[in-house]
Scaffold this active site. Structure first.
Site, PDB file in Angstrom:
ATOM      1  N   PRO A  27       0.823  -1.218   0.000  1.00 59.78           N
ATOM      2  CG  PRO A  27      -0.013  -1.060   2.163  1.00 59.78           C
ATOM      3  CD  PRO A  27       0.657  -2.006   1.222  1.00 59.78           C
ATOM      4  CB  THR A  29      -0.199   7.569   0.969  1.00 55.82           C
ATOM      5  OG1 THR A  29      -0.968   6.797   1.885  1.00 55.82           O
ATOM      6  CG2 THR A  29      -0.727   8.979   0.883  1.00 55.82           C
ATOM      7  CB  ALA A  60      -3.704   4.685   3.791  1.00 53.49           C
ATOM      8  CD  GLN A 102      -2.999   0.291   4.119  1.00 51.44           C
ATOM      9  OE1 GLN A 102      -2.724   1.403   3.667  1.00 51.44           O
ATOM     10  NE2 GLN A 102      -2.103  -0.462   4.734  1.00 51.44           N
ATOM     11  CG  HIS A 178      -2.819   1.071   7.563  1.00 55.01           C
ATOM     12  ND1 HIS A 178      -1.685   0.598   8.198  1.00 55.01           N
ATOM     13  CD2 HIS A 178      -2.421   2.184   6.887  1.00 55.01           C
ATOM     14  CE1 HIS A 178      -0.667   1.401   7.923  1.00 55.01           C
ATOM     15  NE2 HIS A 178      -1.090   2.357   7.121  1.00 55.01           N
ATOM     16  CB  ALA A 180       1.316  -1.091   9.862  1.00 56.05           C
ATOM     17  CE1 TYR A 183      -0.488   7.712   9.589  1.00 59.29           C
ATOM     18  CE2 TYR A 183       0.234   5.542   8.873  1.00 59.29           C
ATOM     19  CZ  TYR A 183       0.347   6.922   8.830  1.00 59.29           C
ATOM     20  OH  TYR A 183       1.319   7.513   8.050  1.00 59.29           O
ATOM     21  N   GLY A 306      12.214  -3.446   1.910  1.00 56.86           N
ATOM     22  CA  GLY A 306      13.534  -3.391   1.311  1.00 56.86           C
ATOM     23  C   GLY A 306      13.923  -4.584   0.462  1.00 56.86           C
ATOM     24  NE  ARG A 328      11.235   2.125  -0.229  1.00 57.41           N
ATOM     25  CZ  ARG A 328      12.302   1.919   0.514  1.00 57.41           C
ATOM     26  NH1 ARG A 328      13.161   2.899   0.700  1.00 57.41           N
ATOM     27  NH2 ARG A 328      12.508   0.753   1.086  1.00 57.41           N
TER      28      ARG A 328
END
Ligand code: FMN
Length: 375
Positions: A27, A29, A60, A102, A178, A180, A183, A306, A328
């Site tokens: 996910p 944003t 999200a 999400q 979500h 994690a 939030y 990563g 990414r």
């Protein structure tokens, strides 16, 4: 740990779905929704371009106006937003992809300028995060949130339930809670942000209750096998901390494991440390807590943080995880699965175009093959 012949392209089932590969789009944003948090055809194009992922998790998407934490982000709490998302889900399905929404509530990671009637953001307890929020009027320092009253907790859970219903209307294949990255659900989980003395605060068994209530409400709409949960133990991003993260997250996963969810997605990257984030070498199996969570969770496990082709291959063949989610790399490589399969070079992302704006840095990243330039 046992070795097995599993790689990113070994099909896998997830809930009721058969995925052609084990590559999940994490996910992210991107702050490019239309007015009123309504997704647009531009958003549809972005997700459609990435439909070769085994599973896409959307950015999200706030479950209520109170849940807004960033400008220009999509919601999933009214008919217009569901209609906008329908364009997105149709586009992804037209390419044979699958997409989960999400479900997000920012809690204290917001400021009055982003809230209805300029009200204070809410949280389990009045504890301010450090840092500043991005608003249409400029950067604003985070303040002390207002603690949710007991009855308001039920209303927040109800917002997740209603959002789940809108996600059905929008044509999603499932939803992800979500919990994690600091939030609202994570704020209930962790002792640094939860100082409540009612049934939702105190020992880990009580702090996990809000997340369990949300899962109960959301699985009531979707069935457990189309609901995932996303957690990030030990990630200090958004000023998060817990007095005993191992006890907290093992308590949570022990309670969640019997529910029969579609998956548990664990992000291990330290979003608060720009160095680690950039170097991206904080992989699953290196973290003691997640090692325990992996053993405790009897279901489909997704790891994140990563990964590249080589580390993802290693973590899959060691049977550490069932799927790997990529964040990414998917931003700047719409055809990431094809690149991972062929070992092709990845296009680097442009940090200046991550949030906000239009097509630039969003739908204009190149496809590898000119014969297959994508939608
Ligand atoms: C631009 C950007 C936006 C993100 N937005 C979200 C989000 O909305 N929800 C979420 O759970 N994680 C979000 N993340 C975290 C990613 O899902 C992922 O955990 C992180 O990028 C690490 O994975 P990677 O190393 O493969 O990029 C975001 C990350 C980036 C780079």
């Amino acid at each position: 740990m046992k070795e097995r012949k599993t790689d990113l392209f070994t099909p896998v089932s997830l809930g009721p779905y058969e995925l052609p590969n084990r590559i999940v789009m994490s996910p992210m944003t991107r702050s490019r929704a239309g007015d009123g948090g309504v997704p647009t055809s531009l958003n549809a194009r972005y997700y459609e371009q990435r439909a070769a992922a085994g599973l896409i998790i959307t950015e999200a998407s706030q479950v209520s106006l109170q849940g807004v934490g960033y400008p220009f982000t999509p919601g999933i709490h009214n008919d217009d937003q569901a209609d906008g998302w329908k364009i997105v889900t149709n586009a992804v399905h037209s390419r044979g992809g699958r997409i989960f929404c999400q479900l997000f509530h920012a809690g204290r990671i917001s400021v009055p300028a982003l809230q209805p009637e300029d009200e204070l953001p809410v949280a389990p307890s009045p504890v301010a995060p450090e840092g500043e929020a991005w608003t249409p009027g400029g950067m604003v320092t985070y303040g002390t949130p207002r603690a949710l009253e007991r009855g308001e907790i039920d209303m927040a859970v109800e917002a997740f339930r209603r959002a789940s219903e809108f996600a059905v209307v929008a044509g999603f294949d499932g939803v992800e809670v979500h919990a994690a990255n600091g939030y609202l659900p994570d704020q209930f989980l962790q002792s640094g942000t939860n100082q409540r003395e009612d049934g939702y605060g105190g020992p880990p068994e009580k702090r996990i209750r809000f997340v369990l209530d949300i899962l109960g409400a959301v699985t009531g709409v979707w069935g457990a096998d189309r609901v995932g949960i996303h957690i990030s133990p030990g990630n200090p991003f958004n000023s998060m901390r817990d007095s005993d993260p191992e006890r907290l997250f093992t308590t949570l996963v022990e309670a969640v494991s019997p529910l029969g969810l579609a998956y548990l997605s664990v992000s291990e990257i330290d979003l608060a440390d720009p160095g680690t984030f950039k170097e991206a070498n904080y992989n699953a199996g290196l973290n003691e807590i997640t090692g325990k969570l992996r053993q405790l969770f009897r279901g489909t496990y997704i790891t994140n943080g990563g990964y590249d082709a080589s580390s993802a291959g290693a973590v899959l063949s060691s049977a550490w995880t069932d799927l790997v989610s990529f964040g990414r790399p998917f931003i700047s490589n719409p055809d990431l699965p094809e690149r991972l399969r062929t070992g092709a070079a990845l296009t680097p992302l442009d940090p200046a175009t991550l949030y906000g704006g239009g097509e630039k840095g969003y739908t204009d990243y190149p496809f590898m093959s000119e014969k297959n330039p994508g939608p």
